[in-house]
Design a protein around this motif. Structure first.
Motif, PDB file in Angstrom:
ATOM      1  N   GLU A 132      11.129  24.733 -13.685  1.00 53.71           N
ATOM      2  CA  GLU A 132      11.236  26.169 -13.407  1.00 53.71           C
ATOM      3  C   GLU A 132       9.901  26.905 -13.551  1.00 53.71           C
ATOM      4  N   ALA A 133       9.114  26.574 -14.549  1.00 55.60           N
ATOM      5  CA  ALA A 133       7.834  27.259 -14.772  1.00 55.60           C
ATOM      6  C   ALA A 133       6.647  26.558 -14.092  1.00 55.60           C
ATOM      7  N   SER A 134       6.895  25.481 -13.372  1.00 58.75           N
ATOM      8  CA  SER A 134       5.814  24.721 -12.724  1.00 58.75           C
ATOM      9  C   SER A 134       5.289  25.437 -11.493  1.00 58.75           C
ATOM     10  N   ARG A 135       4.012  25.209 -11.223  1.00 61.18           N
ATOM     11  CA  ARG A 135       3.412  25.760 -10.010  1.00 61.18           C
ATOM     12  C   ARG A 135       3.564  24.828  -8.810  1.00 61.18           C
ATOM     13  N   GLU A 136       3.806  23.539  -9.077  1.00 66.76           N
ATOM     14  CA  GLU A 136       3.927  22.563  -8.002  1.00 66.76           C
ATOM     15  C   GLU A 136       5.102  21.626  -8.272  1.00 66.76           C
ATOM     16  N   SER A 137       5.561  20.986  -7.204  1.00 66.51           N
ATOM     17  CA  SER A 137       6.624  19.993  -7.310  1.00 66.51           C
ATOM     18  C   SER A 137       6.167  18.723  -6.604  1.00 66.51           C
ATOM     19  N   LYS A 138       5.455  17.890  -7.341  1.00 65.27           N
ATOM     20  CA  LYS A 138       4.882  16.677  -6.754  1.00 65.27           C
ATOM     21  C   LYS A 138       5.948  15.656  -6.371  1.00 65.27           C
ATOM     22  N   GLY A 139       7.105  15.669  -7.021  1.00 66.26           N
ATOM     23  CA  GLY A 139       8.192  14.796  -6.610  1.00 66.26           C
ATOM     24  C   GLY A 139       8.692  15.169  -5.222  1.00 66.26           C
ATOM     25  N   HIS A 140       8.859  16.457  -5.004  1.00 66.91           N
ATOM     26  CA  HIS A 140       9.275  16.974  -3.696  1.00 66.91           C
ATOM     27  C   HIS A 140       8.240  16.600  -2.644  1.00 66.91           C
ATOM     28  N   GLU A 141       6.975  16.816  -2.953  1.00 62.92           N
ATOM     29  CA  GLU A 141       5.906  16.508  -1.997  1.00 62.92           C
ATOM     30  C   GLU A 141       5.859  15.022  -1.657  1.00 62.92           C
ATOM     31  N   ALA A 142       5.995  14.164  -2.663  1.00 59.60           N
ATOM     32  CA  ALA A 142       5.923  12.717  -2.432  1.00 59.60           C
ATOM     33  C   ALA A 142       7.082  12.245  -1.560  1.00 59.60           C
ATOM     34  N   ALA A 143       8.277  12.755  -1.813  1.00 60.62           N
ATOM     35  CA  ALA A 143       9.435  12.356  -1.015  1.00 60.62           C
ATOM     36  C   ALA A 143       9.287  12.833   0.427  1.00 60.62           C
ATOM     37  N   THR A 144       8.857  14.060   0.599  1.00 58.35           N
ATOM     38  CA  THR A 144       8.683  14.592   1.951  1.00 58.35           C
ATOM     39  C   THR A 144       7.616  13.809   2.712  1.00 58.35           C
ATOM     40  N   ALA A 145       6.514  13.484   2.052  1.00 66.47           N
ATOM     41  CA  ALA A 145       5.451  12.722   2.707  1.00 66.47           C
ATOM     42  C   ALA A 145       5.920  11.329   3.108  1.00 66.47           C
ATOM     43  N   ALA A 146       6.670  10.658   2.231  1.00 64.49           N
ATOM     44  CA  ALA A 146       7.153   9.309   2.544  1.00 64.49           C
ATOM     45  C   ALA A 146       8.091   9.328   3.742  1.00 64.49           C
ATOM     46  N   VAL A 147       9.014  10.277   3.772  1.00 63.94           N
ATOM     47  CA  VAL A 147       9.969  10.361   4.876  1.00 63.94           C
ATOM     48  C   VAL A 147       9.268  10.780   6.165  1.00 63.94           C
ATOM     49  N   ALA A 148       8.338  11.720   6.080  1.00 61.25           N
ATOM     50  CA  ALA A 148       7.597  12.130   7.276  1.00 61.25           C
ATOM     51  C   ALA A 148       6.831  10.949   7.866  1.00 61.25           C
ATOM     52  N   THR A 149       6.245  10.140   7.013  1.00 59.00           N
ATOM     53  CA  THR A 149       5.508   8.967   7.488  1.00 59.00           C
ATOM     54  C   THR A 149       6.464   7.945   8.093  1.00 59.00           C
ATOM     55  N   ALA A 150       7.612   7.726   7.449  1.00 56.91           N
ATOM     56  CA  ALA A 150       8.602   6.794   7.998  1.00 56.91           C
ATOM     57  C   ALA A 150       9.081   7.256   9.368  1.00 56.91           C
ATOM     58  N   ALA A 151       9.302   8.558   9.528  1.00 61.25           N
ATOM     59  CA  ALA A 151       9.726   9.098  10.823  1.00 61.25           C
ATOM     60  C   ALA A 151       8.637   8.905  11.873  1.00 61.25           C
ATOM     61  N   THR A 152       7.389   9.098  11.478  1.00 61.23           N
ATOM     62  CA  THR A 152       6.276   8.887  12.402  1.00 61.23           C
ATOM     63  C   THR A 152       6.184   7.422  12.820  1.00 61.23           C
ATOM     64  N   LEU A 153       6.323   6.515  11.866  1.00 61.92           N
ATOM     65  CA  LEU A 153       6.269   5.090  12.177  1.00 61.92           C
ATOM     66  C   LEU A 153       7.426   4.674  13.092  1.00 61.92           C
ATOM     67  N   ARG A 154       8.606   5.252  12.858  1.00 60.33           N
ATOM     68  CA  ARG A 154       9.739   4.956  13.737  1.00 60.33           C
ATOM     69  C   ARG A 154       9.449   5.428  15.147  1.00 60.33           C
ATOM     70  N   ALA A 155       8.873   6.614  15.290  1.00 58.98           N
ATOM     71  CA  ALA A 155       8.535   7.130  16.615  1.00 58.98           C
ATOM     72  C   ALA A 155       7.490   6.242  17.303  1.00 58.98           C
ATOM     73  N   LEU A 156       6.562   5.706  16.531  1.00 60.47           N
ATOM     74  CA  LEU A 156       5.555   4.817  17.112  1.00 60.47           C
ATOM     75  C   LEU A 156       6.157   3.514  17.618  1.00 60.47           C
ATOM     76  N   ALA A 157       7.262   3.098  17.016  1.00 57.50           N
ATOM     77  CA  ALA A 157       7.914   1.852  17.408  1.00 57.50           C
ATOM     78  C   ALA A 157       8.725   1.997  18.685  1.00 57.50           C
ATOM     79  N   GLU A 158       9.043   3.243  19.050  1.00 54.67           N
ATOM     80  CA  GLU A 158       9.813   3.483  20.273  1.00 54.67           C
ATOM     81  C   GLU A 158       8.915   3.241  21.487  1.00 54.67           C
ATOM     82  N   PRO A 159       9.504   2.760  22.581  1.00 56.91           N
ATOM     83  CA  PRO A 159       8.704   2.515  23.783  1.00 56.91           C
ATOM     84  C   PRO A 159       8.093   3.810  24.325  1.00 56.91           C
ATOM     85  N   TRP A 160       6.884   3.699  24.795  1.00 55.55           N
ATOM     86  CA  TRP A 160       6.209   4.861  25.401  1.00 55.55           C
ATOM     87  C   TRP A 160       6.856   5.167  26.743  1.00 55.55           C
TER      88      TRP A 160
END
Length: 161
Positions: A132-160
């Motif tokens: 509640e008193a924190s200025r940042e949420s690094k757990g939130h950031e790490a999860a969002t970054a991992a999923v965003a990267t996974a989504a990007t990698l999935r898109a790269l695997a799709e045929p052009w």
């Protein structure tokens, strides 16, 4: 503050991704905030049933991440905290965890969200834990970054088109 310049990530169509969160047990209050932040981010992204496992400390995160990546998870979120003390232990643990998690991601092709706080003081860790008193949420950031990267990698695997 270290959060300056962070990107605004927009991630969609990722509710079907298999995501695991690995969290260390040391520094319970900080870890509770990191885990809550990561799970909250995953809920926001439509990932309702992530796997959550706990390991003794941050040093154990890479081996658990490797096992989960090898078991078909699309993304892994690694959460831990290492607080500097009076010995070189801090440097060895931080280096080992960082290199280990990086190696897991490179070797497996599975994104590993880096939510390991490496702080000089407990106050710094609490300020980044997503409490509640924190200025940042690094757990939130790490999860969002991992999923965003996974989504990007999935898109790269799709045929052009």
């Amino acid at each position: 503050m270290s959060g300056k310049g962070a990107p605004e990530l927009t991630v969609s169509n990722c509710g079907d991704l298999r995501v695991a969160v690995i969290a260390a047990l040391w520094h319970e209050k900080v870890m509770d905030g990191l885990v809550d932040g990561a799970l909250g981010a995953l809920r926001e992204l439509g990932i309702d049933e992530p796997t959550l496992i706990r390991v003794p400390g941050s040093f154990e995160l890479p081996v658990a991440a490797k096992v989960l990546a090898d078991r078909g998870y699309d993304a892994v979120v690694a959460l831990g905290v290492v607080i500097r003390g009076g010995t070189p232990h801090f440097d060895y643990v931080c280096q080992g965890v960082t290199q280990g998690l990086t190696q897991v991601s490179i070797d497996t092709g599975v994104p590993v969200g880096f939510g390991v706080l490496t702080c000089d003081t407990e106050a710094q860790a609490l300020d980044r834990a997503g409490l509640e008193a924190s200025r940042e949420s690094k757990g939130h950031e790490a999860a969002t970054a991992a999923v965003a990267t996974a989504a990007t990698l999935r898109a790269l695997a799709e045929p052009w088109r």
